[in-house]
Write an enzyme that holds these catalytic residues in place. Structure first.
Site, PDB file in Angstrom:
ATOM      1  N   HIS A  14       0.816  -1.320   0.200  1.00  0.00           N
ATOM      2  CA  HIS A  14       0.103   0.011  -0.090  1.00  0.00           C
ATOM      3  C   HIS A  14       0.847   1.154  -0.072  1.00  0.00           C
ATOM      4  CE1 HIS A  14      -3.898   2.129   1.587  1.00  0.00           C
ATOM      5  NE2 HIS A  14      -2.993   2.951   1.158  1.00  0.00           N
ATOM      6  N   ARG A  18       1.946   9.748  -5.547  1.00  0.00           N
ATOM      7  CA  ARG A  18       1.666  10.873  -6.276  1.00  0.00           C
ATOM      8  C   ARG A  18       2.339  11.101  -7.553  1.00  0.00           C
ATOM      9  NH1 ARG A  18      -1.571  10.891  -1.788  1.00  0.00           N
ATOM     10  NH2 ARG A  18      -0.713  11.664   0.217  1.00  0.00           N
ATOM     11  N   LYS A 100      -8.926  -0.491  -6.365  1.00  0.00           N
ATOM     12  CA  LYS A 100      -8.973  -0.034  -5.049  1.00  0.00           C
ATOM     13  C   LYS A 100     -10.476   0.599  -4.669  1.00  0.00           C
ATOM     14  CE  LYS A 100      -8.013   1.735  -0.982  1.00  0.00           C
ATOM     15  NZ  LYS A 100      -6.553   2.548  -0.822  1.00  0.00           N
ATOM     16  N   HIS A 137     -10.261   0.803   1.435  1.00  0.00           N
ATOM     17  CA  HIS A 137     -10.231   1.667   2.548  1.00  0.00           C
ATOM     18  C   HIS A 137     -11.395   1.481   3.364  1.00  0.00           C
ATOM     19  CE1 HIS A 137      -8.920   5.662   4.255  1.00  0.00           C
ATOM     20  NE2 HIS A 137     -10.210   5.433   4.454  1.00  0.00           N
ATOM     21  N   HIS A 175      -4.571  -1.088   5.562  1.00  0.00           N
ATOM     22  CA  HIS A 175      -4.123  -0.286   6.886  1.00  0.00           C
ATOM     23  C   HIS A 175      -5.373  -0.508   8.098  1.00  0.00           C
ATOM     24  CE1 HIS A 175      -7.107   2.315   4.965  1.00  0.00           C
ATOM     25  NE2 HIS A 175      -6.115   3.041   4.167  1.00  0.00           N
ATOM     26  N   LEU A 220      -5.550   8.722   8.043  1.00  0.00           N
ATOM     27  CA  LEU A 220      -6.821   8.224   7.691  1.00  0.00           C
ATOM     28  C   LEU A 220      -6.497   6.948   7.354  1.00  0.00           C
ATOM     29  CD1 LEU A 220      -8.935  11.231   6.432  1.00  0.00           C
ATOM     30  CD2 LEU A 220      -8.869  10.340   8.635  1.00  0.00           C
ATOM     31  N   ASP A 248       1.432   2.653   3.372  1.00  0.00           N
ATOM     32  CA  ASP A 248       0.449   3.720   3.378  1.00  0.00           C
ATOM     33  C   ASP A 248       1.268   4.853   3.465  1.00  0.00           C
ATOM     34  OD1 ASP A 248      -1.960   5.172   2.615  1.00  0.00           O
ATOM     35  OD2 ASP A 248      -2.722   5.008   4.825  1.00  0.00           O
ATOM     36  N   HIS A 252       2.880  14.405   1.755  1.00  0.00           N
ATOM     37  CA  HIS A 252       2.243  15.941   1.320  1.00  0.00           C
ATOM     38  C   HIS A 252       3.327  16.963   1.705  1.00  0.00           C
ATOM     39  CE1 HIS A 252      -2.020  14.318   1.576  1.00  0.00           C
ATOM     40  NE2 HIS A 252      -1.466  13.498   2.669  1.00  0.00           N
ATOM     41  N   ALA A 264      -3.969  14.375   5.480  1.00  0.00           N
ATOM     42  CA  ALA A 264      -4.063  13.147   6.219  1.00  0.00           C
ATOM     43  C   ALA A 264      -2.746  12.286   5.410  1.00  0.00           C
ATOM     44  CB  ALA A 264      -5.218  12.323   6.245  1.00  0.00           C
TER      45      ALA A 264
END
Length: 346
Positions: A14, A18, A100, A137, A175, A220, A248, A252, A264
């Site tokens: 996971h 980007r 996903k 998710h 996750h 998250l 995960d 950012h 998140a």
């Protein structure tokens, strides 16, 4: 005294890479340690069909430094307009590894996700038929459901009904963050696996909130109570093949994390293995690290285990990681666990 541990080269089941300048920055951090990764499709716009997946894979490979080897395992973003035949063709060709599911509004760039699960039933039935895994998710997004309860409610309201109505659908609960999630996997030994992140193994919500809000620990699904963290640690340390690593890792720009309404995600790719080695050692489960990082994931996805290895060494000196990395006009902050690390990838 130096300790040494050689394991099969890990995979990350996971991962967020980007795009653009951020992709250029973060891809090498994963490729240095991990052979493969399931690539999340929640770009803007998202990766919703085979043409999108092929184009994104091309951009990833173009960003890979020449001295590194890495295989991106592509996914499609499930929408209410997803074409079952496009999924089947992409999976048959080897272009995608999974699909996903984001409930609409559940996390970063998830506004295109699913609101009416009946509308995606034909896709899920086709996926069960061809053996294409669904990565989930697992949170409901109802405003009246407490954010700390959303995973448990999702299992009861959405996931369990889907799995009962579509036998043979292979599902990865991504996750997981609760004892409820771990217990659900343990109670279902067929066609179900779960990934666990670095941050959910080492932190609970007190680490994020007590003494002030720590935005770089905000992700998250959100960190939960300590009892849930302990259940995740027990699952990871057990050696049970249904649990495997999905970092995960979610970069950012630093200014988006350190904001009034912060983004998140935790960017753990640079030091994930150092943190995991130390955590497994402290839990008396260092012998289970290879299974969790390198063996269980390929087994679930029906892929070969990597043939190369990595060596982790532990010394007396603390391992230093950069606080930030440049990403175009911005920086991205490297996850800091708040305690010294002594294991490094040799």
């Amino acid at each position: 005294m130096t300790q040494s541990l050689t394991i099969t080269r890990p995979d990350d089941w996971h991962l967020h890479l980007r795009d653009g300048a951020m992709l250029q920055t973060v891809l090498p951090e994963t490729a240095r340690h991990f052979a493969r990764a399931i690539i999340m499709p929640n770009l803007v716009p998202p990766v919703v069909n085979s043409a999108d997946a092929a184009a994104y894979r091309t951009r990833i490979m173009a960003a890979l430094p020449a001295d590194l080897t890495f295989e991106p395992l592509m996914t499609l973003y499930l929408t209410e307009d997803t074409d079952p035949e496009d999924v089947a063709a992409a999976h048959a060709s080897g272009l995608i590894t999974s699909v996903k599911l984001y409930p609409a509004g559940a996390t970063t760039n998830s506004s295109s996700g699913v609101r009416d699960f009946d509308k995606v039933r034909p896709v899920l039935e086709k996926m069960a038929e061809i053996g294409c895994p669904l990565c989930v998710h697992g949170e409901v997004t109802d405003r009246d459901i407490d954010i700390f309860d959303r995973e448990a409610v999702f299992i009861d309201r959405v996931l369990d009904p889907i799995r009962r109505s579509i036998p043979g659908l292979r599902v990865v609960m991504e996750h997981i963050t609760t004892k409820n999630g771990a217990d659900y996997v343990l109670a279902n030994d067929k066609d179900l696996g779960a990934t666990i992140t670095v941050q959910h193994l080492i932190f609970d919500r007190n680490d994020m909130l007590v003494g002030g809000m720590r935005p770089h620990y905000y992700c998250l699904p959100i960190l939960k109570r300590r009892e849930h963290r302990e259940a995740l640690r027990a699952a990871a340390f057990s050696g049970d093949k249904r649990f495997f690593l999905g970092t995960d890792s979610a970069p950012h720009p630093t200014h988006a994390k350190e904001a009034e309404c912060c983004a998140a995600g935790c960017f753990t790719a640079p030091n994930a293995l150092s943190i995991l080695a130390q955590t497994f050692e402290e839990g008396g489960a260092l012998d289970k690290l290879e299974g969790f990082t390198s063996l269980h994931g390929p087994a679930f996805y029906g892929l070969p285990v990597n043939t190369d290895t990595i060596t982790l060494t532990k010394g007396d000196a603390e391992v230093a990681f950069p606080e930030t990395l440049p990403a175009g006009d911005h920086t991205v902050t490297v996850f800091d666990p708040g305690f010294p690390l002594y294991w490094r990838v040799a």
